[in-house]
Design a protein around this motif. Structure first.
Motif, PDB file in Angstrom:
ATOM      1  N   ASP A 509      46.378  30.481  41.130  1.00  0.00           N
ATOM      2  CA  ASP A 509      45.851  31.352  42.084  1.00  0.00           C
ATOM      3  C   ASP A 509      46.557  32.408  42.473  1.00  0.00           C
ATOM      4  OD1 ASP A 509      43.186  30.612  41.432  1.00  0.00           O
ATOM      5  OD2 ASP A 509      43.188  29.278  43.233  1.00  0.00           O
ATOM      6  N   LYS A 510      47.949  32.090  42.580  1.00  0.00           N
ATOM      7  CA  LYS A 510      48.817  32.979  43.335  1.00  0.00           C
ATOM      8  C   LYS A 510      48.984  34.222  42.463  1.00  0.00           C
ATOM      9  CE  LYS A 510      51.043  30.659  46.932  1.00  0.00           C
ATOM     10  NZ  LYS A 510      52.035  30.075  47.668  1.00  0.00           N
ATOM     11  N   LEU A 511      48.669  34.120  41.321  1.00  0.00           N
ATOM     12  CA  LEU A 511      48.819  35.281  40.399  1.00  0.00           C
ATOM     13  C   LEU A 511      47.785  36.456  40.926  1.00  0.00           C
ATOM     14  CD1 LEU A 511      48.619  33.711  36.653  1.00  0.00           C
ATOM     15  CD2 LEU A 511      50.454  34.693  38.259  1.00  0.00           C
ATOM     16  N   GLN A 512      46.763  36.190  41.801  1.00  0.00           N
ATOM     17  CA  GLN A 512      46.069  37.157  42.453  1.00  0.00           C
ATOM     18  C   GLN A 512      46.766  38.235  43.049  1.00  0.00           C
ATOM     19  OE1 GLN A 512      42.614  36.078  44.944  1.00  0.00           O
ATOM     20  NE2 GLN A 512      42.894  33.932  43.858  1.00  0.00           N
ATOM     21  N   GLY A 513      47.688  37.696  43.546  1.00  0.00           N
ATOM     22  CA  GLY A 513      48.746  38.867  44.274  1.00  0.00           C
ATOM     23  C   GLY A 513      49.402  40.061  43.245  1.00  0.00           C
ATOM     24  N   LEU A 514      49.153  39.822  41.809  1.00  0.00           N
ATOM     25  CA  LEU A 514      49.605  40.748  40.729  1.00  0.00           C
ATOM     26  C   LEU A 514      48.555  41.898  41.013  1.00  0.00           C
ATOM     27  CD1 LEU A 514      50.800  38.558  37.981  1.00  0.00           C
ATOM     28  CD2 LEU A 514      52.243  39.768  39.716  1.00  0.00           C
ATOM     29  N   ALA A 515      47.365  41.553  41.488  1.00  0.00           N
ATOM     30  CA  ALA A 515      46.147  42.558  41.370  1.00  0.00           C
ATOM     31  C   ALA A 515      46.712  43.854  42.146  1.00  0.00           C
ATOM     32  CB  ALA A 515      45.106  42.096  41.992  1.00  0.00           C
ATOM     33  N   ASP A 516      47.685  43.419  43.488  1.00  0.00           N
ATOM     34  CA  ASP A 516      48.131  44.652  44.240  1.00  0.00           C
ATOM     35  C   ASP A 516      48.631  45.620  43.553  1.00  0.00           C
ATOM     36  OD1 ASP A 516      46.862  43.173  46.280  1.00  0.00           O
ATOM     37  OD2 ASP A 516      48.560  42.464  47.109  1.00  0.00           O
ATOM     38  N   PHE A 517      49.356  45.131  42.455  1.00  0.00           N
ATOM     39  CA  PHE A 517      50.268  46.230  41.724  1.00  0.00           C
ATOM     40  C   PHE A 517      49.860  46.876  40.451  1.00  0.00           C
ATOM     41  CE2 PHE A 517      52.808  42.652  43.973  1.00  0.00           C
ATOM     42  CZ  PHE A 517      53.618  43.604  44.614  1.00  0.00           C
ATOM     43  N   ALA A 518      48.411  46.399  40.285  1.00  0.00           N
ATOM     44  CA  ALA A 518      47.788  46.812  38.933  1.00  0.00           C
ATOM     45  C   ALA A 518      47.767  48.166  38.822  1.00  0.00           C
ATOM     46  CB  ALA A 518      46.236  46.288  38.975  1.00  0.00           C
ATOM     47  N   ASP A 519      47.796  49.099  39.854  1.00  0.00           N
ATOM     48  CA  ASP A 519      47.816  50.395  39.908  1.00  0.00           C
ATOM     49  C   ASP A 519      49.026  51.021  40.045  1.00  0.00           C
ATOM     50  OD1 ASP A 519      45.128  51.131  39.039  1.00  0.00           O
ATOM     51  OD2 ASP A 519      44.568  50.454  41.014  1.00  0.00           O
ATOM     52  N   ASP A 520      50.126  50.224  40.199  1.00  0.00           N
ATOM     53  CA  ASP A 520      51.576  50.582  40.499  1.00  0.00           C
ATOM     54  C   ASP A 520      52.267  50.983  39.277  1.00  0.00           C
ATOM     55  OD1 ASP A 520      54.063  49.262  42.424  1.00  0.00           O
ATOM     56  OD2 ASP A 520      54.204  50.508  40.732  1.00  0.00           O
ATOM     57  N   ALA A 521      52.567  52.318  39.294  1.00  0.00           N
ATOM     58  CA  ALA A 521      53.179  52.875  37.981  1.00  0.00           C
ATOM     59  C   ALA A 521      54.275  52.222  37.528  1.00  0.00           C
ATOM     60  CB  ALA A 521      53.338  54.308  38.052  1.00  0.00           C
TER      61      ALA A 521
END
Ligand code: GLS
Length: 827
Positions: A509-521
């Motif tokens: 579930d920790k992978l959710q943390g990657l969503a914060d970077f989904a728009d990070d160029a």
């Protein structure tokens, strides 16, 4: 959206071994185990020496685990499965022990490449596909979560056949995975079992008129156990996968041998050894062969004896606690014969009364259903049973008789319901329905994805659901992220570590943390560069394996799974032909360059499946060599698809094809592996695709086609594939194309069986009905890919939102809903 689920609490604790110690151990094994040295050793020798060094650590863990389980007298789950598709073990064991980097370093210092020597390991291909690989993922999770568990199965001498492609056609070659030994397994002659077969049953009258049955077997075979240690992530718990090999029983051959029948005795040997000789290469369909039933009984009987021996060591002859200590999960109906076998042991051998024995049985077994396909629901001719397992047939009749009495109480005098629920299918050739036996003999029954479990309840076993509300349940499948992300995609794993830390392999579930970077160029760039690098690597493998050159800048569109009509590789092929036609008709046709990649084995006797492989290869040949289109379109069929090839293809996929007819794919697990590695799914609302769509969100998946309800309605109203053929000009042109010799010069009609199955054959899997919608979904996907930032975001969100699909969550669901197990820490 994202579901919360319990996770394994372990984090990988690198073992304290340093590279110097590992180096010394490898060299020591090179010298003393293999009798060679650093100058002479080839990669195979290095691989073996490294395995031996790693196995030392593994066995230490195994010893500690077994001691802890014994001292705590733990309840354990016993996973009975005719298949365990383990793949290779070195990388997995090194990662789980936390020794990957150190070993890599040690070997580097010796001038050896770990990546190279890992290629020496043959896959343990003791399974056909999803069902067998699921068992392998589950035992990884069980060990990782410190749960006491034993996997039980067959030690096949030959696993799933090796596939070669000759002039486009599949050729099957034997898989000889063990020719040079398997460094991970240990033979346990001290736990050999003897298994009776054939013969007849004698009825005796004992005290107080008690009827006793004695089975006089016609032959006895020996079951020799081979243990493969299963290392949990973090390296603490090391469980066992125990696989049985059949051998001729010494006891049986002795008389023949003494009578001078040396050759006859050898013949007996060969017969006995046939039992574990080969894995049946069918997925989803059953051959109904005598040997298959013998295989099933052989491994179940060996395993039950093994379990009972261990139970008795702690509890003597007191059976009261048996069901408290032992839970047996039946992986499909293949091990269902274990139910009457346990009854036989309790009633005939332990002389228990029927009701008490049945109580124990039905508190011990649980059953997982993996398919609704009617041809895959096992049925055995009663006469075959009578010949091989005469006492078991009697027991099954008795179980059935008592069960039908219960049915009569709920539906009095309703013969239709009785004949539907009966374990015995009446007719000229009476059949034993293993599905019904499994439901009746188990305390829990589960399907493998929400929709599948709903269909199990509504369509397959509705009356059983009425009879025993709550017994039928769902456990959605999962995959181990240790193998299917950490080990197979090291670049992405490292990037993930750098953003969210190192716990994700056990808390996905920790992978959710990657969503914060989904728009990070910057992150998008890093993510997509990794995908690109993985594609470059795969392109090199493709070149080496097939000679075909592919451009890593193209979309890599991947369909990897067993070849079956319901999985509809031919739908994919029809769409490829549509693209080809569009490009020929309009050289400016706007499309992103695309490489379609296939990996699939067909059951050797499944003619149409083999025809589809042939068609894919012939179309591929034509397109790849057609300079008018081959800058934009390539098609590659990679031969001999297997776990180790999947580990290379999955990290390099942009698109994941999950296009089964709705209602046919029970769950799928490849869909999870691909999405976890950042591929976008194009798929139907079938199996776990539905739950994947719920998790990743509608914007990040391409759903098309008929729903289960629409499929049912279309069929009910009389589906006519010709309607689509005449209505859709493109489709008609493509199907007609298959009848020419365009793809098979000089051999017109070589691909015609495909067209015929879709028209005159009635198109049972509704390929034509879904074609237009599939083609539209591909158009949408293509235009989305042109927006590279948008695509990167979608890919990242796929990885970020796959937490639910860790097999740790599946196992936790089994623990909570079915097994009621506690973990046991190993220090
Ligand atoms: C299967 C199903 O076809 C798959 O959908 C499923 O993911 C798998 C594991 O549950 O089981 N059933 C089967 O007989 N073979 C499979 O792969």
């Amino acid at each position: 959206m994202a579901t919360k689920s319990p996770r394994a609490k372990n984090t990988a604790q690198p073992q304290s071994l340093d590279s110097k110690t590992i180096k010394a151990s490898i060299v020591q094994h090179l010298h003393c185990t293999l009798g060679t040295d650093e100058n002479k050793a080839n990669n195979h020798a290095w691989w073996k020496a490294t395995c031996a060094a790693v196995q030392e650590q593994v066995l230490e863990g195994l010893r500690k685990t077994q001691r802890a389980h014994y001292l705590n007298d733990t309840r354990a789950v016993h996973y009975f499965s005719a298949e365990f598709l383990m793949g290779r073990l070195m990388s997995n064991n090194l990662h789980n022990l936390g020794l990957f980097e150190t070993t890599d370093q040690a070997l580097k210092e010796l001038g050896v490449s770990l990546t190279d020597i890992m290629e020496e390991e043959p896959d343990m291909a003791l399974g056909n596909g999803g069902l067998g690989r699921l068992a392998a993922c589950f035992i990884d999770s069980l060990a990782t979560m410190d749960l006491p568990a034993v996997g039980y199965g067959l030690h096949y001498e030959h696993g799933l056949f090796r596939q070669e492609i000759k002039s486009g056609a599949q050729i099957e070659r034997p898989d000889s995975w063990r020719d040079y030994g398997n460094p991970w397994e240990i033979c346990r002659p001290e736990s050999i079992q003897e298994i009776p077969l054939y013969g007849y049953v004698e009825t005796k009258y004992g005290d107080k008129g008690r009827i006793q049955k004695e089975w006089h077997p016609g032959t006895i075979v020996k079951g020799v156990p081979w243990d493969i240690p299963v290392v949990g992530y973090g390296g603490k718990t090391v469980n066992v996968l125990r696989l049985w090999e059949s051998q001729a029983s010494d006891y049986f051959n002795w008389d023949v041998f003494n009578a001078g029948g040396y050759v006859d005795a050898q013949k007996e040997n060969v017969q006995a050894e046939t039992i574990s000789k080969v894995l049946y290469p069918n997925d989803e369909t059953e051959a109904g062969k005598e040997l298959r039933l013998i295989q099933q009984y052989f491994f179940c009987a060996c395993s039950l004896k093994d379990i009972i021996r261990r139970y008795k060591r702690a509890h003597g002859d007191n059976w009261e606690r048996f069901a408290d200590q032992v839970v047996i999960q039946l992986n499909d109906t293949h091990p269902a014969i274990a139910i009457p076998e346990l009854m036989r042991i309790l009633v005939d051998r332990a002389e228990m009364d029927w009701d008490s024995a049945w109580e124990i049985c039905t508190q011990t077994f649980a059953y997982t259903n993996h398919t609704l396909l009617p041809e895959a629901l096992e049925k055995w001719p009663a006469r075959m049973f009578e010949k091989i397992l005469p006492r078991h047939l009697e027991i099954i009749y008795e179980i059935n008789h008592r069960f039908l009495d219960e049915v009569d109480k709920v539906w009095p005098n309703d013969n239709a319901i009785k004949s539907k629920l009966s374990i015995i299918e009446e007719g000229n050739d009476k059949m034993v329905r293993m599905g019904n036996l499994s439901v009746i003999g188990s305390f829990a029954v589960n399907g493998v994805a929400e929709i599948h479990s709903r269909l199990v309840k509504q369509n397959l076993f509705p009356e059983f659901d009425q009879l025993w509300p709550g017994k039928l349940t769902n456990v959605t499948n999962g995959i181990t992220p240790r193998r299917w992300l950490k080990a197979c995609n090291p670049r992405l794993s490292e990037l993930i570590d750098s953003k969210i830390g190192q716990d994700w392999p056990v808390q996905l579930d920790k992978l959710q943390g990657l969503a914060d970077f989904a728009d990070d160029a910057k992150f998008q760039k890093a993510f997509m560069q990794i995908k690109h690098q993985n594609k470059v690597d795969l392109a090199a493998d493709i070149k080496a394996l097939t000679g075909v050159e592919v451009d890593p800048n193209a979309i890599f569109d991947v369909q990897i799974k067993r070849l079956h009509e319901y999985k509809r590789q031919h739908l994919n092929l029809l769409h490829i032909l549509a693209l080809y036609r569009r490009l020929l008709e309009n050289p400016g046709y706007a499309m992103t360059p695309r490489v379609f990649l296939f990996g699939a084995k067909a059951a050797p006797g499944y003619k149409l499946a083999k025809d589809i492989i042939y068609a894919i290869n012939k179309v591929a040949d034509k397109i790849n060599n057609d300079p008018r289109v081959n800058q934009k379109l390539k098609v590659v069929f990679l031969p001999n698809y297997r776990v180790s090839l999947a580990e290379k293809m999955i990290p390099a996929a942009d698109v994941s094809e999950q296009i089964s007819t709705a209602g046919k794919e029970a769950s799928g697990t490849g869909n999870m592996k691909l999405a976890l590695n950042g591929a976008l799914t194009i798929g139907t609302l079938d199996g776990a695709n539905i739950e994947i769509a719920e998790e990743v969100g509608d914007d990040n998946i391409y759903i098309f086609g008929l729903t289960v309800e629409e499929v049912q309605a279309l069929k009910a109203n009389g589906y006519n594939p010709y309607d689509y053929y005449y209505e859709n000009k493109e489709l008609k042109a493509i199907l007609d194309w298959l009848e020419t010799d365009y793809f098979t010069p000089g051999k017109p009609g070589a691909l015609a069986s495909l067209k015929h199955s879709l028209l005159d054959g009635g198109d049972p899997y509704l390929v034509l009905a879904d074609f237009a919608s599939y083609s539209d979904a591909h158009k949408a996907l293509d235009s989305a890919y042109q927006d590279s930032k948008g695509w990167a975001r979608k890919a990242i969100l796929n990885t970020a939102r796959m937490g639910k699909f860790t097999s740790d969550r599946s196992i936790q669901d089994y623990v909570d809903r079915i097994w009621k197990l506690s973990s046991c820490k190993v220090e």
